[in-house]
Motif scaffolding. Structure first.
Motif, mmCIF file in Angstrom:
data_model
loop_
_atom_site.group_PDB
_atom_site.id
_atom_site.type_symbol
_atom_site.label_atom_id
_atom_site.label_comp_id
_atom_site.label_asym_id
_atom_site.label_seq_id
_atom_site.Cartn_x
_atom_site.Cartn_y
_atom_site.Cartn_z
ATOM 1 N N LYS A 220 0.847 -1.189 0.000
ATOM 2 C CA LYS A 220 0.000 0.000 0.000
ATOM 3 C C LYS A 220 0.885 1.242 0.000
ATOM 4 C CE LYS A 220 -3.970 -2.175 2.253
ATOM 5 N NZ LYS A 220 -4.980 -2.045 3.330
ATOM 6 N N GLY A 221 0.269 2.403 0.166
ATOM 7 C CA GLY A 221 1.047 3.633 0.095
ATOM 8 C C GLY A 221 2.032 3.795 1.230
ATOM 9 N N THR A 222 1.690 3.301 2.426
ATOM 10 C CA THR A 222 2.561 3.512 3.580
ATOM 11 C C THR A 222 2.867 2.232 4.347
ATOM 12 O OG1 THR A 222 0.649 4.052 4.971
ATOM 13 C CG2 THR A 222 1.773 5.893 3.889
ATOM 14 N N ASN A 223 2.496 1.082 3.825
ATOM 15 C CA ASN A 223 2.760 -0.162 4.536
ATOM 16 C C ASN A 223 2.658 -1.341 3.587
ATOM 17 O OD1 ASN A 223 -0.182 -1.287 4.761
ATOM 18 N ND2 ASN A 223 -0.296 0.840 5.463
ATOM 19 N N MET A 224 3.013 -2.517 4.073
ATOM 20 C CA MET A 224 2.850 -3.737 3.293
ATOM 21 C C MET A 224 2.411 -4.863 4.216
ATOM 22 S SD MET A 224 6.835 -4.553 2.367
ATOM 23 C CE MET A 224 8.158 -4.461 3.566
ATOM 24 N N GLU A 225 1.591 -5.769 3.641
ATOM 25 C CA GLU A 225 1.047 -6.885 4.399
ATOM 26 C C GLU A 225 1.443 -8.201 3.739
ATOM 27 O OE1 GLU A 225 -3.080 -6.620 5.558
ATOM 28 O OE2 GLU A 225 -3.080 -4.445 5.259
ATOM 29 N N PHE A 226 1.747 -9.194 4.564
ATOM 30 C CA PHE A 226 2.200 -10.494 4.098
ATOM 31 C C PHE A 226 1.097 -11.535 4.324
ATOM 32 C CE2 PHE A 226 5.917 -8.049 4.802
ATOM 33 C CZ PHE A 226 6.939 -8.562 4.028
ATOM 34 N N PHE A 227 1.010 -12.495 3.396
ATOM 35 C CA PHE A 227 0.036 -13.578 3.489
ATOM 36 C C PHE A 227 0.741 -14.903 3.232
ATOM 37 C CE2 PHE A 227 -2.188 -9.743 2.480
ATOM 38 C CZ PHE A 227 -3.388 -9.815 3.160
ATOM 39 N N ARG A 228 0.084 -15.989 3.641
ATOM 40 C CA ARG A 228 0.603 -17.319 3.348
ATOM 41 C C ARG A 228 -0.565 -18.264 3.075
ATOM 42 N NH1 ARG A 228 2.898 -18.599 9.385
ATOM 43 N NH2 ARG A 228 0.901 -18.706 10.479
ATOM 44 N N ASP A 229 -0.270 -19.325 2.368
ATOM 45 C CA ASP A 229 -1.293 -20.314 2.015
ATOM 46 C C ASP A 229 -1.446 -21.292 3.165
ATOM 47 O OD1 ASP A 229 -2.951 -22.216 0.923
ATOM 48 O OD2 ASP A 229 -1.909 -22.291 -1.002
ATOM 49 N N GLU A 230 -2.617 -21.255 3.820
ATOM 50 C CA GLU A 230 -2.908 -22.184 4.909
ATOM 51 C C GLU A 230 -3.921 -23.248 4.502
ATOM 52 O OE1 GLU A 230 -3.998 -20.070 8.439
ATOM 53 O OE2 GLU A 230 -1.908 -19.505 8.863
ATOM 54 N N GLY A 231 -4.311 -23.271 3.221
ATOM 55 C CA GLY A 231 -5.224 -24.289 2.732
ATOM 56 C C GLY A 231 -6.646 -24.134 3.225
ATOM 57 N N ASN A 232 -7.041 -22.925 3.592
ATOM 58 C CA ASN A 232 -8.403 -22.707 4.084
ATOM 59 C C ASN A 232 -9.431 -22.988 2.997
ATOM 60 O OD1 ASN A 232 -7.348 -21.728 6.541
ATOM 61 N ND2 ASN A 232 -7.078 -19.701 5.648
ATOM 62 N N SER A 233 -10.583 -23.533 3.378
ATOM 63 C CA SER A 233 -11.666 -23.807 2.440
ATOM 64 C C SER A 233 -12.975 -23.940 3.225
ATOM 65 C CB SER A 233 -11.389 -25.101 1.661
ATOM 66 O OG SER A 233 -12.411 -25.348 0.727
ATOM 67 N N PRO A 234 -14.094 -23.400 2.716
ATOM 68 C CA PRO A 234 -14.193 -22.590 1.502
ATOM 69 C C PRO A 234 -13.617 -21.192 1.721
ATOM 70 C CG PRO A 234 -16.287 -22.619 2.630
ATOM 71 C CD PRO A 234 -15.398 -23.554 3.408
ATOM 72 N N GLY A 235 -13.564 -20.427 0.654
ATOM 73 C CA GLY A 235 -12.993 -19.093 0.724
ATOM 74 C C GLY A 235 -11.549 -19.092 0.283
ATOM 75 N N SER A 236 -10.857 -18.022 0.616
ATOM 76 C CA SER A 236 -9.458 -17.910 0.234
ATOM 77 C C SER A 236 -8.597 -18.855 1.055
ATOM 78 C CB SER A 236 -8.967 -16.473 0.436
ATOM 79 O OG SER A 236 -7.571 -16.384 0.202
#
Length: 454
Positions: A220-236
């Motif tokens: 983003k303009g003033t920060n950054m966010e990290f994600f990881r694949d946790e295999g959640n289902s349904p959804g992301s």
């Protein structure tokens, strides 16, 4: 981007593919006026394609060589003539490339909340709920699933960050309103509306998207966010990594470059002036010097490109209105100015490289010209620029031996690459490089065994 020994690039409205050692081939007509980024993506067990996007539209170059546009969510299609059968989920039509998986389907004989469960062939698809009537000429309407948009978006306005990342064979993209969406594995045309997670740890629009290790990163303009694949289902399947959030953002979407296992970008923050940061193995550090930060302060637009050559990695910045290119040698941790033969900025907008058996195992670096779209090969063995010789000016640090005594050199030797016919000219300035204070040129003959001047 390179795929299957072919270099793909965009110039104007033309998407072009140039096979190694071959001639350019027109692939498709695309939206002009915007810079594209490229990402190799999975299209099946062993099939690969290239996704290109400019933040407004996105296309996938398929193995056959053609390009197909990815739909934007909410796009209306139809009515389209289809053949449906009571109690059956199978539908036939003239062309299924008009639709996408997960699209909403409506029409007489179609139950409420019906979607496309799968696209089975060029003329057949499957409904999520069986039809309630038989009609060989049913007029069906479709609301496509696809990349995110937002209500009231102006025509040709940016909808998502102009980058895509691939993780576990799925493609991820982020809308400017921070919806991180993912495609089905091996299918960048299938976007489940439930496969979405919002980068909401901080307010602000999303600027860019990248990945390091196995972590998608939303800038983003003033920060950054990290994600990881946790295999959640349904959804992301993704989940936010709370401990890795950082208060360093990205100033401009095209300032972000990936080179090997490193990310570099021109940053923005709530208080600090623009700078240059590098992310390596999940650890980020500021690499800009105070002088570089002063140059970046107040700049609103810029272009960057990155490449590797002779064991060095380079991150290049062309500032709007600048007279030269600001270059960071990542390997040596060193900043410098580079100029073109005419004295201005390096006139390039993008870089790519090839590395495969058909090129003899050698790495070839290619640069795209900003104005004519031509592709140039960078090779230190080339001693001409498109057939023309060129000079290189080198300004070493001032020498005073840390003493006030007047000094002179009775002899000077030079150590460097020696090519027959090459001449190195040297001159001196004892007045802070004032234009009228240079001595006459002295010449080293680089073809001699030990070049020197007395």
């Amino acid at each position: 981007a390179f795929l299957n020994n072919t270099l793909y690039y965009v110039f104007g409205t033309a998407l072009i593919g140039t096979p190694i050692g071959g001639s350019p081939i027109g692939i498709a007509t695309v939206m002009a006026g915007y810079k594209y980024t490229f990402r190799e993506v999975s299209l099946g067990l062993s099939a690969r394609g290239v996704l290109l996007t400019n933040g407004i539209v996105a296309y996938v170059i398929e193995p056959g060589g053609g390009a197909r546009q990815i739909s934007v969510a909410g796009t209306a299609v139809g009515p389209v003539t289809c053949s449906i059968t009571n109690t059956s989920t199978t539908v036939t039509t003239a062309d299924t490339t008009l639709f996408t998986k997960y699209s909403d389907v409506t029409g007489i004989g179609i139950a409420a909340n019906t979607t496309i469960a799968s696209i089975d062939s060029s003329t057949q698809f499957t409904l999520s709920i069986a039809a309630t009537a038989t009609n060989a000429s049913a007029a069906l309407s479709f609301t496509l699933a696809g990349l995110p948009t937002y209500f009231g978006a102006p025509s040709n306005s940016q909808l998502w960050a102009p980058q895509a990342v691939e993780l576990n064979k799925s493609v991820y993209m982020v809308s400017i309103h921070s919806e991180l969406v993912g495609s089905d594995p091996d299918d960048p045309f299938a976007w489940n509306p439930l496969n979405k997670i919002v980068a909401y740890a901080d307010l602000g629009l999303s600027i860019a998207l990248s990945k390091q290790l196995s972590y998608p990163i939303v800038f983003k303009g003033t920060n950054m966010e990290f994600f990881r694949d946790e295999g959640n289902s349904p959804g992301s399947p993704l989940a936010r990594i709370e401990g890795m959030r950082a208060d360093v953002g990205c100033a401009y979407c095209y300032a972000l470059q990936e080179i090997d296992d490193k990310l570099l970008w021109v940053s923005s923050a709530s208080i600090s002036p623009p700078s240059v940061w590098m992310l390596h193995n999940g650890k980020y550090q500021e690499v800009a010097t105070p002088a570089v930060k002063r140059l970046l302060d107040g700049i609103t637009t810029l272009n960057t490109f990155a490449f590797g050559c002779e064991g060095h990695l380079f991150y290049c910045i062309n500032l709007t209105g600048g007279s030269n290119t600001l270059v960071y040698d990542i390997t040596s941790d060193y900043w410098s100015y580079w100029t073109s033969a005419s004295g201005g900025q390096l006139p390039f907008v993008a870089a790519a490289y090839s590395f495969n058996a058909l090129t003899g195992g050698a790495r070839h670096v290619y640069l795209q010209h900003a104005t004519d779209g031509k592709i140039y090969e960078l090779d230190l063995a080339n001693v001409t620029d498109v057939g023309s010789t060129f000079d290189m000016d080198i300004y070493p640090p001032e020498f005073d031996a840390n003493m006030l005594t007047s000094k002179y050199l009775s002899k000077m030797y030079v150590s460097g690459d020696q090519q027959t016919g090459s001449i190195l000219k040297v001159r001196v300035n004892d007045n802070n490089q004032q234009p009228g204070s240079w001595t006459n040129w002295r010449e080293f003959d680089l073809s001699s065994a030990r070049p020197r001047i007395d």
